[in-house]
Design a protein around this motif. Sequence first.
Motif, PDB file in Angstrom:
ATOM      1  N   LEU A 256      39.636 -42.950  10.284  1.00  9.24           N
ATOM      2  CA  LEU A 256      40.786 -43.806   9.975  1.00  9.24           C
ATOM      3  C   LEU A 256      41.741 -43.107   9.000  1.00  9.24           C
ATOM      4  CD1 LEU A 256      39.159 -47.343   9.607  1.00  9.24           C
ATOM      5  CD2 LEU A 256      40.720 -46.567  11.411  1.00  9.24           C
ATOM      6  N   TRP A 257      41.167 -42.377   8.038  1.00  6.10           N
ATOM      7  CA  TRP A 257      42.003 -41.658   7.085  1.00  6.10           C
ATOM      8  C   TRP A 257      42.776 -40.523   7.746  1.00  6.10           C
ATOM      9  CZ3 TRP A 257      44.084 -42.314   2.533  1.00  6.10           C
ATOM     10  CH2 TRP A 257      43.546 -43.261   1.664  1.00  6.10           C
ATOM     11  N   ILE A 258      42.315 -40.057   8.896  1.00  2.70           N
ATOM     12  CA  ILE A 258      43.078 -39.069   9.668  1.00  2.70           C
ATOM     13  C   ILE A 258      44.172 -39.764  10.475  1.00  2.70           C
ATOM     14  CG2 ILE A 258      42.961 -37.334  11.504  1.00  2.70           C
ATOM     15  CD1 ILE A 258      40.001 -36.910  10.692  1.00  2.70           C
ATOM     16  N   ALA A 259      43.808 -40.843  11.161  1.00  2.00           N
ATOM     17  CA  ALA A 259      44.715 -41.491  12.109  1.00  2.00           C
ATOM     18  C   ALA A 259      45.874 -42.207  11.416  1.00  2.00           C
ATOM     19  CB  ALA A 259      43.925 -42.465  12.982  1.00  2.00           C
ATOM     20  N   ILE A 260      45.598 -42.923  10.325  1.00  4.38           N
ATOM     21  CA  ILE A 260      46.639 -43.766   9.713  1.00  4.38           C
ATOM     22  C   ILE A 260      47.769 -42.934   9.083  1.00  4.38           C
ATOM     23  CG2 ILE A 260      47.088 -45.444   7.887  1.00  4.38           C
ATOM     24  CD1 ILE A 260      44.332 -46.665   8.517  1.00  4.38           C
TER      25      ILE A 260
END
Length: 274
Positions: A256-260
């Motif tokens: 999630l920390w990559i995608a957001i």
Amino acid sequence: MKVLTLAAQEVRVGLRNRWVLATTVVMAALALSLTLLGSAPTGTVKADPLAVVVVSLASLTIFLVPLIALLLSFDTIVGEQERGTLMLLLSYPVSRWQIVLGKGLGQVAILAIATVLGYGAAGIALWLKSGVAEAAWQAYAAMVLTSIMLGATFVAMGCLASVLVRERATAAGLAVGIWLFFVLLYDTALLGVLVADQGRIVGKSVLDALLLLNPADAYRLFNMTASESVSVYSGMAGPGDPAALPPLAYVGVLALWIAIPLAIAIAAFRRRAL
């Protein structure tokens, strides 16, 4: 296909300006130093040398990999604009989201090559020794994979910083601020809150949620608790095991920390006037 072409071009640029070589040498030198020094006393205390190295390398990674990732990515867009090549790039039949995604993917590939080669050298050095448990090798492989994911989170944040500002120097300052906040200041501030609160408001569930707001903490929790052989040496084993989530949940948090941040960077670049 266009995304992969842009990523491949980013890797070629990294090879040409020695980014891949420099990063690999730094990571290999530090990993080998920790491997040779950190596992030296394990023959006396009967500790698993690889498990000890996983703990040491995970701690090193939290400081080193985010810094390298931000150095790679802070000028992704603003650097192209200052060099006058962004308009030329946009004149090709390529979408803005493909530019951000392709460049980010290429920078993650550079970081992945350096991580695998650098930490792989340390793994080979330990493989030549005896007394390494199979579970420790699994923990080592998981540490290398999540190190790449941790780097990808900061590449995404570096790309976002590069999209939001207009000058390369500003992007560099913002990148340094991101590194300082997530790697040094966040946990210090959280510790201060815990000391001041004395358990009145911030309970264990709230603390677990706050730790997930920092990708470095999610990485640390995964690598210190996912393997029993490693958690023994990290001080996170036993009846008071602090791991509140299953290991895959921490991997999901890193994803999630990559995608957001990457999604926000793409959305901001689409609205950016050149």
